[in-house]
Design a protein around this motif. Structure first.
Motif, PDB file in Angstrom:
ATOM      1  N   SER A 131     -58.377  82.422  27.656  1.00 45.78           N
ATOM      2  CA  SER A 131     -58.240  83.790  27.138  1.00 45.78           C
ATOM      3  C   SER A 131     -58.063  84.813  28.257  1.00 45.78           C
ATOM      4  O   SER A 131     -57.641  85.941  28.010  1.00 45.78           O
ATOM      5  CB  SER A 131     -59.475  84.159  26.309  1.00 45.78           C
ATOM      6  N   LEU A 132     -58.389  84.431  29.503  1.00 45.84           N
ATOM      7  CA  LEU A 132     -58.285  85.377  30.613  1.00 45.84           C
ATOM      8  C   LEU A 132     -56.998  85.221  31.400  1.00 45.84           C
ATOM      9  O   LEU A 132     -56.714  86.029  32.285  1.00 45.84           O
ATOM     10  CB  LEU A 132     -59.469  85.190  31.575  1.00 45.84           C
ATOM     11  N   SER A 164     -68.616  88.663  41.100  1.00 45.30           N
ATOM     12  CA  SER A 164     -69.758  88.298  41.937  1.00 45.30           C
ATOM     13  C   SER A 164     -70.037  86.811  41.790  1.00 45.30           C
ATOM     14  O   SER A 164     -69.614  86.167  40.835  1.00 45.30           O
ATOM     15  CB  SER A 164     -71.002  89.108  41.545  1.00 45.30           C
ATOM     16  N   ARG A 165     -70.766  86.255  42.793  1.00 40.32           N
ATOM     17  CA  ARG A 165     -71.213  84.868  42.701  1.00 40.32           C
ATOM     18  C   ARG A 165     -72.670  84.796  43.132  1.00 40.32           C
ATOM     19  O   ARG A 165     -73.108  85.553  44.013  1.00 40.32           O
ATOM     20  CB  ARG A 165     -70.330  83.928  43.518  1.00 40.32           C
ATOM     21  N   ALA A 225     -67.067  90.738  35.087  1.00 44.30           N
ATOM     22  CA  ALA A 225     -67.493  91.772  34.132  1.00 44.30           C
ATOM     23  C   ALA A 225     -66.480  92.910  34.167  1.00 44.30           C
ATOM     24  O   ALA A 225     -66.325  93.586  35.190  1.00 44.30           O
ATOM     25  CB  ALA A 225     -68.890  92.280  34.476  1.00 44.30           C
ATOM     26  N   CYS A 226     -65.779  93.127  33.055  1.00 47.36           N
ATOM     27  CA  CYS A 226     -64.781  94.189  32.949  1.00 47.36           C
ATOM     28  C   CYS A 226     -65.351  95.345  32.120  1.00 47.36           C
ATOM     29  O   CYS A 226     -65.988  95.118  31.093  1.00 47.36           O
ATOM     30  CB  CYS A 226     -63.508  93.643  32.305  1.00 47.36           C
ATOM     31  N   TRP A 271     -65.832  93.323  28.571  1.00 45.08           N
ATOM     32  CA  TRP A 271     -66.029  91.895  28.311  1.00 45.08           C
ATOM     33  C   TRP A 271     -66.639  91.237  29.539  1.00 45.08           C
ATOM     34  O   TRP A 271     -66.605  91.789  30.655  1.00 45.08           O
ATOM     35  CB  TRP A 271     -64.707  91.203  27.934  1.00 45.08           C
ATOM     36  N   GLN A 272     -67.215  90.083  29.348  1.00 40.69           N
ATOM     37  CA  GLN A 272     -67.803  89.301  30.435  1.00 40.69           C
ATOM     38  C   GLN A 272     -67.344  87.851  30.315  1.00 40.69           C
ATOM     39  O   GLN A 272     -67.123  87.347  29.212  1.00 40.69           O
ATOM     40  CB  GLN A 272     -69.334  89.363  30.398  1.00 40.69           C
ATOM     41  N   SER A 273     -67.226  87.204  31.450  1.00 38.57           N
ATOM     42  CA  SER A 273     -66.806  85.814  31.445  1.00 38.57           C
ATOM     43  C   SER A 273     -67.177  85.176  32.775  1.00 38.57           C
ATOM     44  O   SER A 273     -67.797  85.807  33.637  1.00 38.57           O
ATOM     45  CB  SER A 273     -65.288  85.718  31.195  1.00 38.57           C
TER      46      SER A 273
END
Length: 256
Positions: A82-83, A94-95, A111-112, A118-120
């Motif tokens: 989806s991205l 980030s990691r 994180a947008c 949205w987050q993924s």
């Protein structure tokens, strides 16, 4: 003649002439209006591109810390389907283990906040080739390193778990602790400082105190590297005492 004279005095066509200052303000207003309409699409970036740039930035910082240049690097990204084509103008990447080198399998949080929230998560697989010290032949335990035993070759470092050596010079004179096959990376965990004192060798034992310094002969009861504390036996008295290795076949009494 009169006709042409009449044409000569005709007034020019009317033009809308704005004062210089108002004309500039009008253009600025129009430019801002256009930018406000297009700012979203212009600033938005594909998520995959943003993540690629993030990994490349981390790699550049890592190489700067090491003080070396990469021979080659390979970055493979894995994002949810989806991205793949999604854009984001305000994306935070980030990691968890930010202090670890950006090598191997890296997990990132995305994180947008604009244009939609949205987050993924995504994964990057990173490989990096650096010029490292390797063995030119099989090196056996107990051998002392010399320049002809070592060379510099590009090596993939994402799976290496020990210190990286970019120059052979600091390793010369060290002793092999464990067999190293030809072509293998040489790191310090496989080496030890060369013994300056060998077990059973006769050494000069120095005593130092306030205002005096004397020396005598002793027998080393163990091997020792520079700065190591070992046991020695005073030949004259037969007394066993601790001493610090200070140079080849020289020790100094640890007792003050």
């Amino acid at each position: 003649m009169n006709y042409f004279a009449f044409l000569a005095i005709l007034p020019p066509k009317a033009e809308a002439i704005l004062p210089q200052r108002k004309h500039g303000a009008f253009l600025a207003f129009m430019l801002l209006a256009v930018l406000s309409l297009c700012s979203g699409p212009l600033l938005a970036m594909p998520v995959e591109t943003a993540l690629q740039q993030q990994v490349e930035t981390e790699l550049a910082q890592y190489l700067q810390q090491l003080g070396v240049k990469a021979q080659q690097q390979d970055i493979q990204l894995s994002l949810p389907g989806s991205l793949a084509e999604r854009n984001c103008s305000e994306l935070d990447i980030s990691r968890p283990q930010q202090s670890e080198p950006p090598l191997g399998r890296l997990s990132y949080s995305l994180a947008c906040t604009a244009p939609k929230r949205w987050q993924s998560r995504a994964v990057a697989q990173v490989k990096l080739w650096l010029p490292l010290v390797v063995a030119t032949r099989t090196l056996e335990r107990g051998e002392v390193l010399s320049a002809d035993m070592l060379s510099i070759q590009p090596q993939e470092v994402s799976t290496l778990r020990h210190g990286l050596e970019f120059s052979a010079a600091p390793l010369l004179g060290m002793t092999i602790k464990r067999r190293i096959s030809a072509g293998d990376v040489v790191s310090r965990h496989l080496l030890q400082a060369a013994y300056l004192v060998q077990k059973g060798a006769q050494v000069t034992l120095h005593y130092r105190g306030d205002g005096f310094a004397v020396s005598t002969s002793a027998i080393a009861l163990s091997d020792g590297v520079l700065g190591e504390r070992i046991s020695v036996q005073n030949i004259s008295s037969g007394k066993v005492l601790d001493a610090i290795v200070t140079a080849e076949n020289n020790v100094e009494s640890a007792q003050k």
